[in-house]
Design a protein around this motif. Structure first.
Motif, PDB file in Angstrom:
ATOM      1  N   ARG A   1     -19.283  -9.898  12.501  1.00  0.00           N
ATOM      2  CA  ARG A   1     -20.435 -10.691  12.962  1.00  0.00           C
ATOM      3  C   ARG A   1     -21.717  -9.850  12.961  1.00  0.00           C
ATOM      4  O   ARG A   1     -22.775 -10.316  12.604  1.00  0.00           O
ATOM      5  N   SER A   2     -21.602  -8.598  13.348  1.00  0.00           N
ATOM      6  CA  SER A   2     -22.772  -7.713  13.352  1.00  0.00           C
ATOM      7  C   SER A   2     -23.233  -7.425  11.920  1.00  0.00           C
ATOM      8  O   SER A   2     -24.431  -7.460  11.619  1.00  0.00           O
ATOM      9  N   LYS A   3     -22.284  -7.154  11.045  1.00  0.00           N
ATOM     10  CA  LYS A   3     -22.633  -6.909   9.637  1.00  0.00           C
ATOM     11  C   LYS A   3     -23.235  -8.162   9.007  1.00  0.00           C
ATOM     12  O   LYS A   3     -24.205  -8.082   8.244  1.00  0.00           O
ATOM     13  N   SER A   4     -22.678  -9.318   9.331  1.00  0.00           N
ATOM     14  CA  SER A   4     -23.172 -10.587   8.771  1.00  0.00           C
ATOM     15  C   SER A   4     -24.596 -10.875   9.212  1.00  0.00           C
ATOM     16  O   SER A   4     -25.414 -11.361   8.420  1.00  0.00           O
ATOM     17  N   ALA A   5     -24.909 -10.587  10.472  1.00  0.00           N
ATOM     18  CA  ALA A   5     -26.267 -10.818  10.968  1.00  0.00           C
ATOM     19  C   ALA A   5     -27.269  -9.984  10.168  1.00  0.00           C
ATOM     20  O   ALA A   5     -28.343 -10.467   9.794  1.00  0.00           O
ATOM     21  N   PHE A   6     -26.901  -8.735   9.876  1.00  0.00           N
ATOM     22  CA  PHE A   6     -27.779  -7.894   9.066  1.00  0.00           C
ATOM     23  C   PHE A   6     -27.919  -8.449   7.649  1.00  0.00           C
ATOM     24  O   PHE A   6     -29.024  -8.517   7.107  1.00  0.00           O
ATOM     25  N   MET A   7     -26.813  -8.866   7.047  1.00  0.00           N
ATOM     26  CA  MET A   7     -26.864  -9.394   5.678  1.00  0.00           C
ATOM     27  C   MET A   7     -27.697 -10.677   5.614  1.00  0.00           C
ATOM     28  O   MET A   7     -28.392 -10.909   4.617  1.00  0.00           O
ATOM     29  N   GLU A   8     -27.640 -11.495   6.644  1.00  0.00           N
ATOM     30  CA  GLU A   8     -28.463 -12.709   6.683  1.00  0.00           C
ATOM     31  C   GLU A   8     -29.947 -12.351   6.729  1.00  0.00           C
ATOM     32  O   GLU A   8     -30.769 -13.016   6.106  1.00  0.00           O
ATOM     33  N   LEU A   9     -30.284 -11.294   7.448  1.00  0.00           N
ATOM     34  CA  LEU A   9     -31.669 -10.827   7.487  1.00  0.00           C
ATOM     35  C   LEU A   9     -32.070 -10.279   6.116  1.00  0.00           C
ATOM     36  O   LEU A   9     -33.122 -10.616   5.592  1.00  0.00           O
ATOM     37  N   LYS A  10     -31.202  -9.472   5.536  1.00  0.00           N
ATOM     38  CA  LYS A  10     -31.521  -8.794   4.284  1.00  0.00           C
ATOM     39  C   LYS A  10     -31.584  -9.742   3.084  1.00  0.00           C
ATOM     40  O   LYS A  10     -32.557  -9.735   2.330  1.00  0.00           O
ATOM     41  N   ARG A  11     -30.575 -10.542   2.917  1.00  0.00           N
ATOM     42  CA  ARG A  11     -30.476 -11.353   1.699  1.00  0.00           C
ATOM     43  C   ARG A  11     -31.096 -12.730   1.812  1.00  0.00           C
ATOM     44  O   ARG A  11     -31.715 -13.218   0.882  1.00  0.00           O
ATOM     45  N   ARG A  12     -30.875 -13.367   2.953  1.00  0.00           N
ATOM     46  CA  ARG A  12     -31.305 -14.764   3.067  1.00  0.00           C
ATOM     47  C   ARG A  12     -32.613 -14.926   3.837  1.00  0.00           C
ATOM     48  O   ARG A  12     -33.168 -16.020   3.886  1.00  0.00           O
ATOM     49  N   LYS A  13     -33.065 -13.852   4.471  1.00  0.00           N
ATOM     50  CA  LYS A  13     -34.324 -13.872   5.229  1.00  0.00           C
ATOM     51  C   LYS A  13     -34.327 -14.949   6.314  1.00  0.00           C
ATOM     52  O   LYS A  13     -35.346 -15.564   6.585  1.00  0.00           O
ATOM     53  N   VAL A  14     -33.157 -15.193   6.930  1.00  0.00           N
ATOM     54  CA  VAL A  14     -33.075 -16.210   7.977  1.00  0.00           C
ATOM     55  C   VAL A  14     -33.368 -15.641   9.363  1.00  0.00           C
ATOM     56  O   VAL A  14     -33.433 -16.390  10.334  1.00  0.00           O
ATOM     57  N   HIS A  15     -33.548 -14.321   9.463  1.00  0.00           N
ATOM     58  CA  HIS A  15     -33.905 -13.675  10.723  1.00  0.00           C
ATOM     59  C   HIS A  15     -35.081 -12.748  10.470  1.00  0.00           C
ATOM     60  O   HIS A  15     -35.186 -12.142   9.411  1.00  0.00           O
ATOM     61  N   ARG A  16     -35.941 -12.615  11.468  1.00  0.00           N
ATOM     62  CA  ARG A  16     -37.020 -11.618  11.401  1.00  0.00           C
ATOM     63  C   ARG A  16     -36.477 -10.266  11.874  1.00  0.00           C
ATOM     64  O   ARG A  16     -36.848  -9.220  11.370  1.00  0.00           O
ATOM     65  N   TYR A  17     -35.609 -10.327  12.889  1.00  0.00           N
ATOM     66  CA  TYR A  17     -35.028  -9.096  13.410  1.00  0.00           C
ATOM     67  C   TYR A  17     -33.661  -9.387  14.015  1.00  0.00           C
ATOM     68  O   TYR A  17     -33.333 -10.528  14.324  1.00  0.00           O
ATOM     69  N   VAL A  18     -32.886  -8.317  14.154  1.00  0.00           N
ATOM     70  CA  VAL A  18     -31.611  -8.386  14.857  1.00  0.00           C
ATOM     71  C   VAL A  18     -31.562  -7.164  15.777  1.00  0.00           C
ATOM     72  O   VAL A  18     -31.809  -6.038  15.327  1.00  0.00           O
ATOM     73  N   ILE A  19     -31.272  -7.415  17.044  1.00  0.00           N
ATOM     74  CA  ILE A  19     -31.116  -6.341  18.011  1.00  0.00           C
ATOM     75  C   ILE A  19     -29.618  -6.225  18.320  1.00  0.00           C
ATOM     76  O   ILE A  19     -28.951  -7.224  18.572  1.00  0.00           O
ATOM     77  N   PHE A  20     -29.133  -4.998  18.271  1.00  0.00           N
ATOM     78  CA  PHE A  20     -27.714  -4.718  18.513  1.00  0.00           C
ATOM     79  C   PHE A  20     -27.568  -3.865  19.767  1.00  0.00           C
ATOM     80  O   PHE A  20     -28.456  -3.073  20.087  1.00  0.00           O
ATOM     81  N   LYS A  21     -26.437  -4.019  20.422  1.00  0.00           N
ATOM     82  CA  LYS A  21     -26.120  -3.138  21.551  1.00  0.00           C
ATOM     83  C   LYS A  21     -24.659  -2.712  21.441  1.00  0.00           C
ATOM     84  O   LYS A  21     -23.849  -3.374  20.793  1.00  0.00           O
ATOM     85  N   ILE A  22     -24.358  -1.595  22.078  1.00  0.00           N
ATOM     86  CA  ILE A  22     -22.978  -1.160  22.189  1.00  0.00           C
ATOM     87  C   ILE A  22     -22.410  -1.902  23.383  1.00  0.00           C
ATOM     88  O   ILE A  22     -22.988  -1.870  24.470  1.00  0.00           O
ATOM     89  N   ASP A  23     -21.298  -2.593  23.173  1.00  0.00           N
ATOM     90  CA  ASP A  23     -20.730  -3.421  24.247  1.00  0.00           C
ATOM     91  C   ASP A  23     -20.318  -2.567  25.450  1.00  0.00           C
ATOM     92  O   ASP A  23     -20.256  -1.338  25.363  1.00  0.00           O
ATOM     93  N   ASP A  24     -20.074  -3.242  26.561  1.00  0.00           N
ATOM     94  CA  ASP A  24     -19.779  -2.544  27.815  1.00  0.00           C
ATOM     95  C   ASP A  24     -18.533  -1.671  27.750  1.00  0.00           C
ATOM     96  O   ASP A  24     -18.427  -0.676  28.468  1.00  0.00           O
ATOM     97  N   SER A  25     -17.590  -2.014  26.889  1.00  0.00           N
ATOM     98  CA  SER A  25     -16.384  -1.185  26.757  1.00  0.00           C
ATOM     99  C   SER A  25     -16.627   0.029  25.862  1.00  0.00           C
ATOM    100  O   SER A  25     -15.753   0.879  25.708  1.00  0.00           O
TER     101      SER A  25
END
Length: 153
Positions: free
Chosen positions: A25-49
């Motif tokens: 899901r994280s990789k896909s969000a980046f690819m959607e930004l890169k290839r399809r331009k459907v996002h302006r930005y994606v913010i990621f976090k390291i989960d609580d675990s």
């Protein structure tokens, strides 16, 4: 305490950050930004675990740079990718993708350490990033800094 000392003090040791997983899901969000331009930005976090890098927030194509910076916490670390559209010095419309490692001064040393030791591994999962910025303060990544970096290419 320097980063190496802090990393060695962590319960999972100071060695290779191979423990961080990057879910599809994280990789896909980046690819959607890169290839399809459907996002302006994606913010990621390291989960609580502290086991994987997950999507924290996605910005719509019409969101501004101010919207993006307002979405970053003032007291916790994040990774982000931002798709900068700009007009170059030679008057051409261009787009460049920035990887931003956000580690504000008010974040906990543990968070700073975890994000620092995981940054390279996560960044290498994102093929197609043009520039990297490490920011501890909003001035380190203001829009003019990004435009200046993008125009040098």
């Amino acid at each position: 305490m320097d980063m190496a000392t802090a990393a060695a003090a962590l319960p999972w040791g100071g060695g290779s950050p191979a423990w961080i997983d990057v879910p599809e899901r994280s990789k896909s969000a980046f690819m959607e930004l890169k290839r399809r331009k459907v996002h302006r930005y994606v913010i990621f976090k390291i989960d609580d675990s502290r086991e994987e890098v997950v999507v924290d927030k996605i910005g719509a194509p019409g969101e501004s740079y101010d919207d993006f910076t307002a979405s970053l916490p003032t007291d916790d670390c994040r990774y982000a990718v931002y798709d900068l559209d700009f007009v170059s010095d030679d008057n051409c419309r261009k787009s460049k993708i920035f990887f931003i490692s956000w580690s504000p001064s008010d974040s906990r040393i543990r968070a700073k350490t975890i994000y620092a030791v995981s940054r390279n591994q996560f960044r290498h999962e994102l093929d197609g990033v043009h520039f990297e910025i490490q920011a501890t303060d909003p001035d380190d990544m203001n829009l003019e800094v990004l435009r200046g970096r993008a125009n040098r290419t």
